[in-house]
Write an enzyme that holds these catalytic residues in place. Structure first.
Site, PDB file in Angstrom:
ATOM      1  N   GLU A  74       0.754  -1.144   0.116  1.00  0.00           N
ATOM      2  CA  GLU A  74       0.006   0.019   0.091  1.00  0.00           C
ATOM      3  C   GLU A  74       0.798   1.115   0.037  1.00  0.00           C
ATOM      4  O   GLU A  74       1.656   1.508   0.994  1.00  0.00           O
ATOM      5  CB  GLU A  74      -0.892  -0.065   1.257  1.00  0.00           C
ATOM      6  CG  GLU A  74      -2.017   1.029   1.229  1.00  0.00           C
ATOM      7  CD  GLU A  74      -2.916   1.192   2.429  1.00  0.00           C
ATOM      8  OE1 GLU A  74      -3.931   1.977   2.662  1.00  0.00           O
ATOM      9  OE2 GLU A  74      -2.703  -0.057   3.304  1.00  0.00           O
ATOM     10  N   GLU A 119     -12.042   1.676   6.397  1.00  0.00           N
ATOM     11  CA  GLU A 119     -10.747   1.969   7.334  1.00  0.00           C
ATOM     12  C   GLU A 119     -11.268   3.440   7.869  1.00  0.00           C
ATOM     13  O   GLU A 119     -10.283   3.933   8.247  1.00  0.00           O
ATOM     14  CB  GLU A 119      -9.712   1.723   6.561  1.00  0.00           C
ATOM     15  CG  GLU A 119      -8.314   1.844   7.277  1.00  0.00           C
ATOM     16  CD  GLU A 119      -7.203   2.059   6.815  1.00  0.00           C
ATOM     17  OE1 GLU A 119      -6.015   1.606   7.133  1.00  0.00           O
ATOM     18  OE2 GLU A 119      -6.988   2.366   5.307  1.00  0.00           O
TER      19      GLU A 119
END
Length: 285
Positions: free
Chosen positions: A153, A246
């Site tokens: 990521e 998230e």
């Protein structure tokens, strides 16, 4: 074509008011999530997810709660640095943590392991890029030996992100998409998806907010362009196996996570367009 019926809507353990992996699984179940991504833990990050007895306890909680284990990460790497020189103390520690992460992921039976590139792992310089590509190539080989898919990521420019995948050179390596992280970094998340679509992992992080203010915003109400991004994923990337929320839910208030779960489920069930033609020239470096 409609999104696959098996598309999962999940949560991340590090954004829940939960101490440790087992509690995160049970909390996700209470909120009605289909699955959860877990963190390995460590100093300042909570209990280690591979402590004696923990794996067994989490697997038992998963079976009892009916919550899928979607993936495992090691956020402690943001405190250590994937970009550290390989023979330095931090470089050695980073590799130790990666092996520990991969072994834990194999024990948990998760389909995805991902390494973050933020804070001390941020890819800011050419040396950072080279060191990150080197450790990711090694980690991808180790992941493949354990039957795992590895992802990274990051918030690189899209052409650089595509180049990173090419440098890693593993068919089992992917990029984990987080549209809002890209917005915060000044990237256009729709262009990013169009450039790297074939390289995307089949799990996506979703959070939202307002670039000029702190705190989470309900999904779809902030600057993250989430609907546009999901349309781009449908056109250029793999069909998402999981939409993983998230936003920050650590205050324990259930209103925001319940709203966000409903928002994500509606998108998971939305009809999607046919895949777009190849865009390899966009991703070329």
């Amino acid at each position: 074509m409609t999104a696959p019926a098996a598309t999962t809507v999940g949560l991340t353990s590090w954004r829940l008011p939960a101490e440790g992996a087992e509690e995160a699984v049970r909390h996700a179940a209470r909120l009605g999530a289909d699955g959860v991504q877990l963190d390995l833990g460590g100093p300042g990050r909570g209990p280690w997810a591979d402590d004696p007895g923990t794996v067994e306890a989490v697997l038992r909680a998963r079976a009892e709660a009916g919550v899928a284990l979607l993936g495992l990460t090691a956020n402690t790497l943001n405190d250590i640095g994937l970009t550290a020189p390989s023979r330095s103390a931090d470089g050695t520690l980073a590799r130790v943590v990666v092996v520990r992460l991969l072994d834990a992921a194999h024990a948990y039976g998760v389909p995805l392991v991902f390494l973050p590139s933020f804070r001390r792992s941020a890819i800011d310089t050419p040396d950072d890029f080279r060191r990150t590509a080197r450790i990711l190539a090694w980690a991808a080989t180790e992941a493949n030996a354990r039957g795992l898919v590895l992802a990274n990521e990051n918030v690189l420019e899209p052409e650089r992100a595509a180049h990173l995948v090419e440098k890693v050179g593993s068919p089992g390596f992917r990029l984990l998409l987080d549209p809002y992280n890209l917005c915060v970094a000044g990237r256009d998340p729709v262009r990013w998806v169009a450039a790297v679509g074939p390289y995307l992992a089949d799990q996506i992080h979703l959070k939202d907010g307002h670039l000029r203010a702190e705190g989470s915003a309900a999904l779809g109400t902030g600057d993250g362009r989430l609907d546009d991004v999901l349309a781009a994923v449908a056109a250029y990337g793999p069909a998402p196996r999981a939409l993983v929320l998230e936003n920050d839910y650590r205050d324990g208030d259930t209103a925001l996570p319940l709203r966000d779960l409903a928002w994500a489920r509606a998108r998971a069930a939305r009809p999607t367009p046919s895949p777009a033609p190849s865009h390899r020239t966009e991703a070329a470096v």
